[in-house]
Structures are given as structure tokens and as C-alpha cells.
Motif scaffolding. Structure first.
Motif, PDB file in Angstrom:
ATOM      1  N   TYR A  27      -0.545   5.780   8.861  1.00 58.43           N
ATOM      2  CA  TYR A  27      -1.845   6.421   8.652  1.00 58.43           C
ATOM      3  C   TYR A  27      -2.442   6.792   9.993  1.00 58.43           C
ATOM      4  O   TYR A  27      -2.110   6.205  11.006  1.00 58.43           O
ATOM      5  CB  TYR A  27      -2.801   5.479   7.900  1.00 58.43           C
ATOM      6  CG  TYR A  27      -2.488   5.371   6.418  1.00 58.43           C
ATOM      7  CD1 TYR A  27      -2.649   6.475   5.582  1.00 58.43           C
ATOM      8  CD2 TYR A  27      -2.027   4.185   5.867  1.00 58.43           C
ATOM      9  CE1 TYR A  27      -2.354   6.383   4.227  1.00 58.43           C
ATOM     10  CE2 TYR A  27      -1.741   4.083   4.520  1.00 58.43           C
ATOM     11  CZ  TYR A  27      -1.898   5.196   3.699  1.00 58.43           C
ATOM     12  OH  TYR A  27      -1.619   5.125   2.375  1.00 58.43           O
ATOM     13  N   ASN A  28      -3.317   7.785   9.954  1.00 59.12           N
ATOM     14  CA  ASN A  28      -4.023   8.239  11.162  1.00 59.12           C
ATOM     15  C   ASN A  28      -3.048   8.587  12.272  1.00 59.12           C
ATOM     16  O   ASN A  28      -3.246   8.234  13.428  1.00 59.12           O
ATOM     17  CB  ASN A  28      -5.014   7.179  11.648  1.00 59.12           C
ATOM     18  CG  ASN A  28      -5.902   6.676  10.522  1.00 59.12           C
ATOM     19  OD1 ASN A  28      -6.440   7.475   9.761  1.00 59.12           O
ATOM     20  ND2 ASN A  28      -6.009   5.369  10.395  1.00 59.12           N
ATOM     21  N   VAL A  37       2.147   1.230   7.923  1.00 56.75           N
ATOM     22  CA  VAL A  37       1.944   0.258   6.847  1.00 56.75           C
ATOM     23  C   VAL A  37       3.209   0.042   6.024  1.00 56.75           C
ATOM     24  O   VAL A  37       3.298  -0.928   5.285  1.00 56.75           O
ATOM     25  CB  VAL A  37       0.762   0.650   5.934  1.00 56.75           C
ATOM     26  CG1 VAL A  37      -0.523   0.720   6.736  1.00 56.75           C
ATOM     27  CG2 VAL A  37       1.017   1.950   5.222  1.00 56.75           C
ATOM     28  N   PRO A  56       0.676  -9.910  -1.052  1.00 54.74           N
ATOM     29  CA  PRO A  56      -0.747 -10.034  -0.750  1.00 54.74           C
ATOM     30  C   PRO A  56      -1.431  -8.674  -0.642  1.00 54.74           C
ATOM     31  O   PRO A  56      -0.756  -7.653  -0.446  1.00 54.74           O
ATOM     32  CB  PRO A  56      -0.753 -10.759   0.598  1.00 54.74           C
ATOM     33  CG  PRO A  56       0.614 -10.607   1.150  1.00 54.74           C
ATOM     34  CD  PRO A  56       1.534 -10.439  -0.006  1.00 54.74           C
ATOM     35  N   SER A  57      -2.725  -8.714  -0.776  1.00 51.15           N
ATOM     36  CA  SER A  57      -3.513  -7.493  -0.666  1.00 51.15           C
ATOM     37  C   SER A  57      -3.307  -6.884   0.719  1.00 51.15           C
ATOM     38  O   SER A  57      -3.261  -7.608   1.712  1.00 51.15           O
ATOM     39  CB  SER A  57      -4.992  -7.848  -0.890  1.00 51.15           C
ATOM     40  OG  SER A  57      -5.733  -6.670  -0.995  1.00 51.15           O
ATOM     41  N   GLY A  58      -3.128  -5.601   0.750  1.00 46.87           N
ATOM     42  CA  GLY A  58      -2.944  -4.933   2.042  1.00 46.87           C
ATOM     43  C   GLY A  58      -1.504  -4.912   2.505  1.00 46.87           C
ATOM     44  O   GLY A  58      -1.202  -4.438   3.600  1.00 46.87           O
ATOM     45  N   SER A  59      -0.574  -5.386   1.676  1.00 50.45           N
ATOM     46  CA  SER A  59       0.819  -5.444   2.111  1.00 50.45           C
ATOM     47  C   SER A  59       1.531  -4.103   1.934  1.00 50.45           C
ATOM     48  O   SER A  59       2.660  -3.941   2.399  1.00 50.45           O
ATOM     49  CB  SER A  59       1.563  -6.547   1.342  1.00 50.45           C
ATOM     50  OG  SER A  59       1.459  -6.323  -0.052  1.00 50.45           O
ATOM     51  N   GLY A  60       0.899  -3.149   1.265  1.00 46.95           N
ATOM     52  CA  GLY A  60       1.483  -1.808   1.166  1.00 46.95           C
ATOM     53  C   GLY A  60       2.023  -1.455  -0.205  1.00 46.95           C
ATOM     54  O   GLY A  60       2.725  -0.452  -0.358  1.00 46.95           O
ATOM     55  N   LYS A  61       1.655  -2.231  -1.218  1.00 51.08           N
ATOM     56  CA  LYS A  61       2.180  -1.979  -2.575  1.00 51.08           C
ATOM     57  C   LYS A  61       1.702  -0.624  -3.116  1.00 51.08           C
ATOM     58  O   LYS A  61       2.501   0.183  -3.615  1.00 51.08           O
ATOM     59  CB  LYS A  61       1.738  -3.103  -3.536  1.00 51.08           C
ATOM     60  CG  LYS A  61       2.092  -4.511  -3.060  1.00 51.08           C
ATOM     61  CD  LYS A  61       1.696  -5.563  -4.055  1.00 51.08           C
ATOM     62  CE  LYS A  61       0.186  -5.686  -4.250  1.00 51.08           C
ATOM     63  NZ  LYS A  61      -0.541  -6.147  -3.051  1.00 51.08           N
ATOM     64  N   SER A  62       0.404  -0.390  -3.015  1.00 54.20           N
ATOM     65  CA  SER A  62      -0.133   0.879  -3.532  1.00 54.20           C
ATOM     66  C   SER A  62       0.423   2.060  -2.754  1.00 54.20           C
ATOM     67  O   SER A  62       0.775   3.101  -3.330  1.00 54.20           O
ATOM     68  CB  SER A  62      -1.663   0.885  -3.449  1.00 54.20           C
ATOM     69  OG  SER A  62      -2.201  -0.097  -4.301  1.00 54.20           O
ATOM     70  N   THR A  63       0.510   1.891  -1.462  1.00 51.33           N
ATOM     71  CA  THR A  63       1.063   2.959  -0.629  1.00 51.33           C
ATOM     72  C   THR A  63       2.480   3.295  -1.086  1.00 51.33           C
ATOM     73  O   THR A  63       2.832   4.469  -1.254  1.00 51.33           O
ATOM     74  CB  THR A  63       1.071   2.521   0.848  1.00 51.33           C
ATOM     75  OG1 THR A  63      -0.260   2.156   1.226  1.00 51.33           O
ATOM     76  CG2 THR A  63       1.566   3.633   1.736  1.00 51.33           C
TER      77      THR A  63
ATOM     78  N   ARG B 409      -8.201   6.458  -5.697  1.00 50.46           N
ATOM     79  CA  ARG B 409      -8.588   5.160  -5.153  1.00 50.46           C
ATOM     80  C   ARG B 409     -10.107   5.049  -5.040  1.00 50.46           C
ATOM     81  O   ARG B 409     -10.711   4.094  -5.517  1.00 50.46           O
ATOM     82  CB  ARG B 409      -7.954   4.974  -3.776  1.00 50.46           C
ATOM     83  CG  ARG B 409      -8.192   3.601  -3.149  1.00 50.46           C
ATOM     84  CD  ARG B 409      -7.691   3.596  -1.726  1.00 50.46           C
ATOM     85  NE  ARG B 409      -8.332   4.677  -0.975  1.00 50.46           N
ATOM     86  CZ  ARG B 409      -7.721   5.373  -0.004  1.00 50.46           C
ATOM     87  NH1 ARG B 409      -6.467   5.107   0.290  1.00 50.46           N
ATOM     88  NH2 ARG B 409      -8.367   6.325   0.634  1.00 50.46           N
TER      89      ARG B 409
HETATM   90  N1  LIG Z   1      -5.849   6.142   3.827  1.00 45.43           N
HETATM   91  C1  LIG Z   1      -5.625   5.075   4.604  1.00 45.43           C
HETATM   92  N2  LIG Z   1      -5.913   5.128   5.911  1.00 45.43           N
HETATM   93  C2  LIG Z   1      -5.687   4.078   6.706  1.00 45.43           C
HETATM   94  N3  LIG Z   1      -5.158   2.941   6.302  1.00 45.43           N
HETATM   95  C3  LIG Z   1      -4.837   2.811   5.009  1.00 45.43           C
HETATM   96  C4  LIG Z   1      -5.048   3.883   4.094  1.00 45.43           C
HETATM   97  N4  LIG Z   1      -4.628   3.485   2.871  1.00 45.43           N
HETATM   98  C5  LIG Z   1      -4.199   2.218   3.026  1.00 45.43           C
HETATM   99  N5  LIG Z   1      -4.316   1.830   4.289  1.00 45.43           N
HETATM  100  C6  LIG Z   1      -3.878   0.537   4.848  1.00 45.43           C
HETATM  101  O1  LIG Z   1      -2.533   0.343   4.502  1.00 45.43           O
HETATM  102  C7  LIG Z   1      -2.294  -0.999   4.214  1.00 45.43           C
HETATM  103  C8  LIG Z   1      -1.656  -1.085   2.823  1.00 45.43           C
HETATM  104  O2  LIG Z   1      -2.583  -0.737   1.846  1.00 45.43           O
HETATM  105  P1  LIG Z   1      -2.238  -0.744   0.308  1.00 45.43           P
HETATM  106  O3  LIG Z   1      -0.984  -0.001   0.135  1.00 45.43           O
HETATM  107  O4  LIG Z   1      -3.406  -0.276  -0.447  1.00 45.43           O
HETATM  108  O5  LIG Z   1      -1.985  -2.291   0.041  1.00 45.43           O
HETATM  109  P2  LIG Z   1      -1.953  -3.074  -1.326  1.00 45.43           P
HETATM  110  O6  LIG Z   1      -1.935  -2.083  -2.433  1.00 45.43           O
HETATM  111  O7  LIG Z   1      -0.704  -3.875  -1.232  1.00 45.43           O
HETATM  112  O8  LIG Z   1      -3.144  -3.926  -1.341  1.00 45.43           O
HETATM  113  C9  LIG Z   1      -3.622  -1.699   4.282  1.00 45.43           C
HETATM  114  O9  LIG Z   1      -3.700  -2.353   5.527  1.00 45.43           O
HETATM  115  C10 LIG Z   1      -4.611  -0.595   4.197  1.00 45.43           C
HETATM  116  O10 LIG Z   1      -5.760  -0.941   4.937  1.00 45.43           O
END
Ligand SMILES: Nc1ncnc2c1ncn2[C@@H]1O[C@H](COP(=O)(O)OP(=O)(O)O)[C@@H](O)[C@H]1O
Ligand SMILES: [Mg+2]
Lengths: 249, 411
Positions: A27-28, A37, A56-63, B409
């Protein structure tokens, strides 16, 4: 960009329906706050697999799920969906693949409030076909019947409970019998009993239609009810194993 | 089932508009108001213009052909008399005939844009009845042809528009001043004491004092005799289908026939300027109304795009292309324009109707006649629909380019 002529349902050849190859996501990019991520994910999911994605939350599952669902593009690596390499595809082809090969279930059910339950379920087909279709309508009614909601076909989302809305959303994800259904915390917003019901519904459709499911969940009990459990930590897959709960055959 | 183009996008657009009830109603009302104002103002101005044009061009040719100017500019028939009394002794110059006029008149008949051709022999004369003595303008015409230029037969106060070798048709003011009516005799004195006595066959009122006071209609032959112009005519009067093409055509005829062609646009420059400035002000009004309507539509749709962020993301996830999403919002803009203008044109026409029946009337005899035609309504509707689509462009683009991940989201 090249657009596939038509995305036919893949033959059940045992070929993976999903394949990730060294997928990285940053990202960014190009800014001081650039973060990676996903660190080179390799993953294959076969036809009809019922997979839990935990971590865990923030581990990248949604991504990861968004990249699998062609809603997001990886920074690096390739994504194959039903045999199609997707990196070079443009918006029309990616949208078509989403509409024909993939189904989505989100945490907040996300029905369109302007449409009835029945119409919501048909929407993905309408988008793909550009018209109404009696067969699609009949199948939507069948699905509603299967989830015990035939009587609610003409209700609008506002007139349904949270659990009912999620059942409609599940029907919507399955209207085209996609080879792959992606569900991001589909029960995250439901109470324990309702979420167990929703989960067993997913399981049932997995058995009936042979769709592969990838389900992000925080509930260990639900996860262990899956055939396969993939665990992520900090953008890595740290574990990929069979579910502990015996499969109910 | 038949495949209707954009069925899916239109379905979504309609449901979105229906769901955002009060917003949609408000903006449709805004469009309706704008269109109503435009229709009303346009109908009013075009009615006014028609009225002005009708009054001016109803009593004159669109183009007059006469013999080319010599060193001393020849006077136009109406002016002739105005100046005649002051410059009688200077007027040694004879009336001059248009050379080869029969051939020219015949050739002019073949122009598709020329709707009437009437040779006229005109010049100064005096009308005498007992003690009364008036300077007049003789017009020798073929009555049937001339009636196509100026509809004198429709403006008869008494008698008929049928000048003969022994009968004339005069204006109502002249008739009053001479104290004559149909059947009475009037003596006309032309060039070099050529004179004749004629019976009044009819009295007209063209509504322009100058003409009603001075015009005396004769057939061509006796007029030629009185004005000492045997076989000649002084001008060829023309009407054409598009009055605003008069100047261009006049210049063309100048060159081709070696005559002096003068269009109404030259002679009635003031009228033309008035018409032009009216058209300009309506354009300004239209533009302002159009721009505010466009901004209204754009801002309401922009708000709707923000409100529907999550739904747009969902549509994308379910396989809608970004073009489909864009079309949904463009169609919303178009629909708002279409529906708004349907109401607006009806309201505008209603206002026009009220105005014509209840509103002020410039003069008692001439009712301000406004006709807001189907063309105006159709044009306004088309324009409003187009405006809707165009102003929806920016919000629609924003919707199309939404990142579905962020939209789903964040909602
Ligand atoms: N659009 C974004 N810009 C910057 N960082 C992001 C963005 N989307 C997610 N992240 C970061 O990517 C990491 C993984 O996020 P996410 O995939 O939502 O995790 P999970 O679904 O496992 O909780 C997190 O640290 C989150 O802060
Ligand atoms: Mg998540």
C-alpha cells in the motif's frame, strides 16, 4: 487489454479453481509510508474445497480475499481464476469474471436497499445478461426456498432481520453457481446461533453445488468445521492444514 | 425475452431515483422550474418577434429590386414623397425603369426560396377631390401578384382590392382626408401634368399611417402612363421563405442582374437590431437557467454517489463493469432532465396560456399572439435531457472510478 470472449464454467478437471503465485501487495507505493502487507503468497484451492482463512486482525486476510476476488490488484505476482491469468485483464474482463466465476459474501450483507430480496439475488445475472430472465428468477426463488425464505421474496432488506439479510446475500452469491465463493467474515455481524445457521448454509451449498468456499472467520469452532484451515500472520501463510472437526458425511 | 439496450443500467437508475424520493423530487422540480422559465420566455420573445416581424414585413417586400443607383441616389418610393415637396425643383431626374425587367421577373420565379414576385411601377403624384389636394404615391401593380407581397385584400375596410383602368384602391387615411368612399371619384396628377380621373374601388387599412395616407393602387398600365414610364417598372418586389436570408439573397441578385437589391434588413435596420438583441438576451437567460439546472443535477447526483458508495462497491463486486456503473448515473441525470422538462414544458405552456388570456395586451386591436409550438417543447425537452446527461458526467465518472475495496470496506 485482452478480454476473454466468454467465461464458461470450468470443467471439473481437478485443476485448481484459484491459484496465487508469489503475490505481494504493497500500500501507498512510492510514498514514505509504503507498507507491504502480503509477502509473496503462494496458494492453490481446488474445486469444491471448503477453506477457512484465519489469523489475527491486520494479518492481510481481507487484502488477500480482495485480490482473489479481482476487486484489487496485486503489486506483484499472478492470480489465476478458473484457469484465467488475470494480471493483463482490463476492467470489463475482470468484472465479467467476478460476475460469472466468483461469488461474494460480506460481513455486512450489503443488499441493495432499493430492491426486493428476490431482485437482489438476481442482480448479478442481470448485470451479466443485460436483461431479465425467467430461469434466473426461478432459480432465485429456489434458493430463497432452500434457505427457508420463499415467503420473504418480495420484502425489501429493511423489512428483514440481520440473519435473513445475510441469507439473501448468500443466495445472491450463489445465483450463478460460481466455482468459487469468497466470504469475508460472513458471520461476523451475527449472533452465535444465527452465525452457526449461516455457516451450515454455506456448507450445504458447498456440498450441493460443488462450489469452493474461502471463508474468513474469527470463530475457531467454525474454522475447524472446514476441510482446510489456512492461517495468516503478518502477511505470510504460517499454517495450511486440514480442519480438526470430523466431516459430517 | 428481448434484450433492451441498457436495461440493467436503466433499471438501477430508476430504482435509485425512486428510493431517493425527496432528493429526486427536488431536483426534478428544479429542472421543471428552469424549463418552464425557458419555455415561457422563449414563447414570449418569439411571439413578440413574430408580432414585430409580421407588423413590419406584413406591409413591405422582403427584397426590392430597382434600377442601379446613378450618381444621385434615387429615392425610395415612400421617401420620394416626403422629400418631394421640398425638393420638387431638384427632381429633374426622371423615374428610371429596371432594364429588361420581364426577363428578370421570369428568372426570379424559378428561385425556390423566392415565394412571390411582383413588378411595381411607383412614383409621386397628387390626388385631388374638389378643394382637397394631397401628395400620394402611385403603385401600379398586378393585384394578384402584389397581394402575395402585402396582403392588401385581407386589410380592406370597404370595397375590394381590384384596381382597373378606371378604378383605384386607396388608404383609409387618404380617403378620410379627401372625404371620399367607395364609388367616389378622385383625380390623379402625375408627371408632367399627366392626369386622369378614377373611381374608388376600395379602401384599405394596412395599419401603418404613412401607407394608409399615401398609397394609391392602380394597375400597371395606367400607372406607367401617369408616371410617364411606358413599358417600364420601377421595382420588382419579392418575398422569400426565410426572411433572415434576405440580405444574402439581395447581394446575390445585385451581382447577377445588375440591379440594386435592397433587403428589409437594410431598410429596417432598427427592427433587425431589436430582434437580434432580444435573441441575445434570451440566449443569456437560457444559458444561465441551463447552467444552474446543470449544477443542480450534478450536485444532487454527486451527493447520491457519496451516499451509494457501498452499493456501488457491491455492484462492482457482483460483476458490474465501471462503464455500467457510470451509465447508471448518466441515465439518472437524463431521466431527471426528461421528467423535469416534461413537467416544466407543461407548466411553461400553462404560463403562456395564462399570459395570453389574462396578461397585458400592447394595443387593443392587435392581441399579442403567442404560440408556443411543439417544436419549442420538444427542443426544451431534448435540451434538458441532454443537460441532465452532461451534468451527470462528473458524478458518474466518480462513481465509475470508485475503488470497490474501499467502497465496500468504508461504506
Ligand atoms: N488501503 C490501505 N492502505 C494502507 N494500508 C492498508 C490498506 N488496507 C489495509 N491496509 C493494511 O494492511 C494490513 C492488512 O489488512 P487487512 O487485509 O484488512 O487485514 P485483516 O483482514 O486480516 O484484518 C493492515 O495492517 C492494514 O492496516
Ligand atoms: Mg478483514
Amino acid at each position: 487489454m485482452a478480454e476473454p470472449m466468454d467465461v464458461a464454467q470450468p470443467a471439473d478437471t481437478g485443476e485448481p479453481v484459484l491459484r496465487l503465485e508469489r503475490v505481494r501487495k504493497c500500500y501507498n507505493v512510492g510514498t514514505p509510508i509504503e507498507v507491504e502487507v502480503l509477502h509473496g503468497i503462494d496458494l492453490e484451492v481446488g474445486p469444491g474445497e471448503f477453506v477457512a482463512l484465519v489469523g489475527p486482525s491486520g494479518s492481510g486476510k481481507s487484502t488477500l480475499l480482495n485480490i482473489l476476488g479481482l476487486l484489487d490488484r496485486p503489486t506483484d505476482g499472478e492470480v489465476w481464476i478458473a484457469g484465467h491469468a488475470t494480471r493483463q485483464l482490463g476492467d470489463v474482463a475482470r468484472s465479467r469474471l467476478r460476475g460469472q466465476v466468483l461469488g461474494f459474501v460480506f460481513q455486512f450483507h450489503h443488499l441493495l436497499t432499493a430492491f426486493t430480496a428476490l431482485d437482489n439475488i438476481q442482480l448479478p445475472r442481470w448485470a451479466a445478461m443485460g436483461r431479465e430472465d425467467d430461469e434466473v428468477r426461478a432459480r432465485a426463488l429456489e434458493l430463497l426456498d432452500a434457505v427457508g425464505m420463499k415467503a420473504f421474496a418480495q420484502r425489501r432488506p429493511k423489512e428483514l432481520s440481520g440473519g435473513q439479510q445475510q441469507r439473501v446475500a448468500i443466495c445472491r452469491a450463489l445465483i450463478h453457481r460460481p466455482p468459487v465463493v469468497l466470504a469475508d467474515e460472513p458471520t461476523g455481524n451475527l449472533d452465535t446461533e444465527t452465525s452457526a445457521q449461516a455457516f451450515s448454509l454455506l456448507r450445504r451449498f458447498n456440498r450441493e453445488f460443488g462450489c469452493a468456499f474461502i471463508i474468513v472467520t474469527h470463530d475457531p469452532k467454525l474454522a475447524e468445521g472446514c476441510d482446510r484451515v489456512i492461517e495468516m500472520v503478518d502477511g505470510h501463510i504460517v499454517q495450511d492444514r486440514a480442519g480438526h472437526a470430523p466431516r459430517l458425511e | 425475452m428481448m434484450r433492451v439496450p441498457l436495461w440493467y443500467e436503466t433499471r438501477l437508475a430508476i430504482e435509485f431515483l425512486r428510493e431517493g424520493r425527496s432528493q429526486s423530487l427536488l431536483i426534478i422540480l428544479g429542472v421543471a422550474l428552469g424549463v418552464a422559465v425557458i419555455v415561457f420566455v422563449l414563447a414570449l420573445i418569439s411571439g413578440l418577434q413574430d408580432n414585430l416581424v409580421e407588423r413590419t414585413l406584413g406591409t413591405q417586400a422582403h427584397i426590392k429590386l430597382r434600377a442601379p443607383d446613378e450618381v444621385v441616389r434615387e429615392l425610395r418610393p415612400i421617401d420620394t414623397l416626403a422629400v418631394a415637396s421640398q425638393r420638387r425643383n431638384e427632381r429633374a431626374q426622371r423615374l428610371r425603369s429596371v432594364q429588361n425587367w420581364q426577363a428578370i421577373a421570369e428568372a426570379l420565379e424559378d428561385y425556390p426560396q423566392i415565394t412571390a414576385v411582383s413588378p411595381v411601377v411607383t412614383g409621386p403624384a397628387f390626388a385631388r377631390r374638389g378643394e382637397a389636394f394631397k401628395s400620394v404615391a402611385i403603385l401600379g401593380v398586378d393585384p394578384a401578384r402584389y397581394a402575395q407581397i402585402v396582403p392588401v385584400p385581407e386589410r380592406m375596410v370597404s370595397g375590394v382590392f381590384r384596381p382597373t383602368a378606371t378604378e383605384i384602391v386607396i388608404g383609409v387615411v387618404l380617403a378620410d382626408e379627401l372625404g371620399v368612399g367607395v364609388g367616389d371619384r378622385v383625380r390623379l396628377e402625375g408627371t408632367d401634368a399627366r392626369a386622369g380621373t378614377f373611381q374608388v374601388a376600395g379602401v384599405f387599412r394596412l395599419g401603418v399611417r404613412d401607407l394608409d395616407e399615401r398609397f394609391v393602387f392602380l394597375p400597371i398600365r395606367p400607372a406607367q402612363t401617369l408616371l410617364d414610364l411606358p413599358g417600364g417598372i420601377t421595382n420588382i418586389d419579392l418575398t422569400i421563405d426565410d426572411i433572415f436570408a434576405a440580405e444574402g439573397l439581395a447581394r446575390e441578385l445585385d451581382l447577377r442582374y445588375g440591379v440594386t437589391a435592397e433587403s428589409w434588413m437594410e431598410t429596417s435596420e432598427q427592427l433587425l437590431n431589436a430582434l437580434r438583441s432580444q435573441s441575445e438576451s434570451t440566449t443569456v437567460i437560457q444559458s444561465f437557467v441551463g447552467i444552474s439546472v446543470a449544477f443542480g443535477i450534478a450536485s444532487v447526483l454527486a451527493v447520491s454517489v457519496v451516499q451509494r458508495r457501498r452499493e456501488i462497491g457491491i455492484l462492482r463486486a457482483m460483476g458490474s463493469t465501471s462503464n455500467q456503473v457510470m451509465a447508471v448515473f448518466l441515465i439518472q441525470g437524463g431521466l431527471v432532465g426528461l421528467i423535469g422538462s416534461a413537467f416544466g414544458s407543461s407548466a411553461g405552456l400553462g404560463m403562456v396560456h395564462l399570459f395570453t388570456t389574462l396578461g397585458p395586451r400592447p394595443t387593443e386591436e392587435a392581441l399579442f399572439d403567442i404560440t408556443a409550438g411543439a417544436g419549442l417543447v420538444l427542443g426544451a425537452t431534448l435540451l434538458a435531457t441532454l443537460t441532465g446527461i452532461v451534468s451527470a458526467h462528473f458524478p458518474a465518472r466518480r462513481a465509475a472510478l470508485l475503488d470497490p475495496v474501499a467502497a465496500i470496506r468504508d461504506g
